[in-house]
Scaffold this motif. Structure first.
Motif, PDB file in Angstrom:
ATOM      1  N   GLU A  13       0.834  -1.204   0.000  1.00  0.00           N
ATOM      2  CA  GLU A  13       0.000   0.000   0.000  1.00  0.00           C
ATOM      3  C   GLU A  13       0.873   1.262   0.000  1.00  0.00           C
ATOM      4  O   GLU A  13       0.634   2.197  -0.770  1.00  0.00           O
ATOM      5  CB  GLU A  13      -0.902  -0.015   1.230  1.00  0.00           C
ATOM      6  CG  GLU A  13      -1.787   1.197   1.360  1.00  0.00           C
ATOM      7  CD  GLU A  13      -2.624   1.117   2.613  1.00  0.00           C
ATOM      8  OE1 GLU A  13      -3.807   0.779   2.504  1.00  0.00           O
ATOM      9  OE2 GLU A  13      -2.078   1.382   3.709  1.00  0.00           O
ATOM     10  N   ARG A  14       1.875   1.268   0.836  1.00  0.00           N
ATOM     11  CA  ARG A  14       2.758   2.443   0.935  1.00  0.00           C
ATOM     12  C   ARG A  14       3.511   2.679  -0.375  1.00  0.00           C
ATOM     13  O   ARG A  14       3.618   3.805  -0.853  1.00  0.00           O
ATOM     14  CB  ARG A  14       3.729   2.252   2.093  1.00  0.00           C
ATOM     15  CG  ARG A  14       4.654   3.456   2.275  1.00  0.00           C
ATOM     16  CD  ARG A  14       5.511   3.310   3.484  1.00  0.00           C
ATOM     17  NE  ARG A  14       4.649   3.490   4.649  1.00  0.00           N
ATOM     18  CZ  ARG A  14       4.962   3.103   5.864  1.00  0.00           C
ATOM     19  NH1 ARG A  14       6.107   2.514   6.091  1.00  0.00           N
ATOM     20  NH2 ARG A  14       4.146   3.306   6.869  1.00  0.00           N
ATOM     21  N   GLN A  15       4.033   1.596  -0.964  1.00  0.00           N
ATOM     22  CA  GLN A  15       4.768   1.724  -2.221  1.00  0.00           C
ATOM     23  C   GLN A  15       3.855   2.195  -3.350  1.00  0.00           C
ATOM     24  O   GLN A  15       4.231   3.058  -4.148  1.00  0.00           O
ATOM     25  CB  GLN A  15       5.401   0.387  -2.597  1.00  0.00           C
ATOM     26  CG  GLN A  15       6.509  -0.050  -1.686  1.00  0.00           C
ATOM     27  CD  GLN A  15       6.916  -1.494  -1.929  1.00  0.00           C
ATOM     28  OE1 GLN A  15       6.070  -2.351  -2.206  1.00  0.00           O
ATOM     29  NE2 GLN A  15       8.201  -1.766  -1.811  1.00  0.00           N
ATOM     30  N   ALA A  17       1.066   3.906  -3.092  1.00  0.00           N
ATOM     31  CA  ALA A  17       0.705   5.305  -2.852  1.00  0.00           C
ATOM     32  C   ALA A  17       1.830   6.229  -3.305  1.00  0.00           C
ATOM     33  O   ALA A  17       1.580   7.260  -3.945  1.00  0.00           O
ATOM     34  CB  ALA A  17       0.394   5.516  -1.376  1.00  0.00           C
ATOM     35  N   ARG A  18       3.053   5.864  -2.995  1.00  0.00           N
ATOM     36  CA  ARG A  18       4.202   6.683  -3.400  1.00  0.00           C
ATOM     37  C   ARG A  18       4.273   6.777  -4.921  1.00  0.00           C
ATOM     38  O   ARG A  18       4.505   7.860  -5.479  1.00  0.00           O
ATOM     39  CB  ARG A  18       5.487   6.083  -2.832  1.00  0.00           C
ATOM     40  CG  ARG A  18       6.678   7.006  -2.997  1.00  0.00           C
ATOM     41  CD  ARG A  18       7.959   6.493  -2.340  1.00  0.00           C
ATOM     42  NE  ARG A  18       7.723   6.004  -0.995  1.00  0.00           N
ATOM     43  CZ  ARG A  18       8.084   4.772  -0.579  1.00  0.00           C
ATOM     44  NH1 ARG A  18       8.687   3.942  -1.396  1.00  0.00           N
ATOM     45  NH2 ARG A  18       7.857   4.401   0.661  1.00  0.00           N
ATOM     46  N   ILE A  22       0.160   9.937  -3.947  1.00  0.00           N
ATOM     47  CA  ILE A  22      -0.856  10.216  -2.933  1.00  0.00           C
ATOM     48  C   ILE A  22      -0.420   9.555  -1.624  1.00  0.00           C
ATOM     49  O   ILE A  22       0.513   8.752  -1.609  1.00  0.00           O
ATOM     50  CB  ILE A  22      -2.258   9.701  -3.350  1.00  0.00           C
ATOM     51  CG1 ILE A  22      -2.231   8.187  -3.583  1.00  0.00           C
ATOM     52  CG2 ILE A  22      -2.759  10.434  -4.585  1.00  0.00           C
ATOM     53  CD1 ILE A  22      -3.587   7.587  -3.923  1.00  0.00           C
ATOM     54  N   SER A  23      -1.086   9.878  -0.542  1.00  0.00           N
ATOM     55  CA  SER A  23      -0.723   9.266   0.736  1.00  0.00           C
ATOM     56  C   SER A  23      -1.320   7.861   0.845  1.00  0.00           C
ATOM     57  O   SER A  23      -2.308   7.534   0.169  1.00  0.00           O
ATOM     58  CB  SER A  23      -1.233  10.124   1.896  1.00  0.00           C
ATOM     59  OG  SER A  23      -2.640  10.035   1.993  1.00  0.00           O
ATOM     60  N   ALA A  24      -0.724   7.042   1.694  1.00  0.00           N
ATOM     61  CA  ALA A  24      -1.250   5.700   1.942  1.00  0.00           C
ATOM     62  C   ALA A  24      -2.652   5.799   2.531  1.00  0.00           C
ATOM     63  O   ALA A  24      -3.527   4.983   2.226  1.00  0.00           O
ATOM     64  CB  ALA A  24      -0.322   4.926   2.871  1.00  0.00           C
ATOM     65  N   HIS A  25      -2.898   6.823   3.339  1.00  0.00           N
ATOM     66  CA  HIS A  25      -4.225   7.032   3.920  1.00  0.00           C
ATOM     67  C   HIS A  25      -5.265   7.271   2.829  1.00  0.00           C
ATOM     68  O   HIS A  25      -6.367   6.706   2.861  1.00  0.00           O
ATOM     69  CB  HIS A  25      -4.188   8.209   4.901  1.00  0.00           C
ATOM     70  CG  HIS A  25      -5.524   8.570   5.447  1.00  0.00           C
ATOM     71  ND1 HIS A  25      -6.135   7.860   6.458  1.00  0.00           N
ATOM     72  CD2 HIS A  25      -6.388   9.544   5.100  1.00  0.00           C
ATOM     73  CE1 HIS A  25      -7.314   8.393   6.707  1.00  0.00           C
ATOM     74  NE2 HIS A  25      -7.484   9.420   5.904  1.00  0.00           N
ATOM     75  N   THR A  26      -4.928   8.100   1.855  1.00  0.00           N
ATOM     76  CA  THR A  26      -5.841   8.386   0.749  1.00  0.00           C
ATOM     77  C   THR A  26      -6.093   7.128  -0.069  1.00  0.00           C
ATOM     78  O   THR A  26      -7.235   6.824  -0.423  1.00  0.00           O
ATOM     79  CB  THR A  26      -5.279   9.513  -0.145  1.00  0.00           C
ATOM     80  OG1 THR A  26      -5.167  10.694   0.635  1.00  0.00           O
ATOM     81  CG2 THR A  26      -6.172   9.771  -1.352  1.00  0.00           C
ATOM     82  N   ARG A  28      -5.936   4.056   0.964  1.00  0.00           N
ATOM     83  CA  ARG A  28      -6.764   3.182   1.805  1.00  0.00           C
ATOM     84  C   ARG A  28      -8.229   3.635   1.757  1.00  0.00           C
ATOM     85  O   ARG A  28      -9.145   2.822   1.652  1.00  0.00           O
ATOM     86  CB  ARG A  28      -6.239   3.207   3.232  1.00  0.00           C
ATOM     87  CG  ARG A  28      -6.823   2.164   4.143  1.00  0.00           C
ATOM     88  CD  ARG A  28      -6.151   2.174   5.519  1.00  0.00           C
ATOM     89  NE  ARG A  28      -4.700   2.184   5.428  1.00  0.00           N
ATOM     90  CZ  ARG A  28      -3.919   3.172   5.904  1.00  0.00           C
ATOM     91  NH1 ARG A  28      -4.449   4.211   6.522  1.00  0.00           N
ATOM     92  NH2 ARG A  28      -2.614   3.112   5.769  1.00  0.00           N
ATOM     93  N   ARG A  29      -8.436   4.949   1.815  1.00  0.00           N
ATOM     94  CA  ARG A  29      -9.794   5.500   1.750  1.00  0.00           C
ATOM     95  C   ARG A  29     -10.432   5.193   0.394  1.00  0.00           C
ATOM     96  O   ARG A  29     -11.587   4.766   0.322  1.00  0.00           O
ATOM     97  CB  ARG A  29      -9.778   7.009   2.007  1.00  0.00           C
ATOM     98  CG  ARG A  29     -11.154   7.639   2.055  1.00  0.00           C
ATOM     99  CD  ARG A  29     -11.133   9.068   2.570  1.00  0.00           C
ATOM    100  NE  ARG A  29     -10.100   9.903   1.996  1.00  0.00           N
ATOM    101  CZ  ARG A  29     -10.221  10.608   0.873  1.00  0.00           C
ATOM    102  NH1 ARG A  29     -11.345  10.584   0.187  1.00  0.00           N
ATOM    103  NH2 ARG A  29      -9.230  11.348   0.424  1.00  0.00           N
TER     104      ARG A  29
END
Length: 69
Positions: A13-15, A17-18, A22-26, A28-29
């Protein structure tokens, strides 16, 4: 003759998003709202494939405005 199965691990997820900027939070949302890129879920682990990220990003392409001189 059988060939070994190759599994491309993809991106966390983090990779992902990068890569999308966008952020990992976004991300995930978006996933929770059903608006994010396709993903695989293995247990609690979420995996994004590069082709799915590219497809999702391409679907959001906005063409450049046409200017008339």
């Amino acid at each position: 003759m059988e060939h070994p199965i190759e599994i491309d691990e993809g991106f966390s997820e983090r990779q992902a998003a990068r890569l999308l900027g966008i952020s990992a939070h976004t991300l995930r949302r978006y996933r929770g709202e059903g608006r994010g890129p396709a993903y695989h879920q293995v247990g609690r682990r979420v995996i994004y494939k590069l082709e799915d990220l590219n497809e999702w990003l391409s679907a959001r392409r906005v063409p450049a405005p046409v200017t008339v001189s």
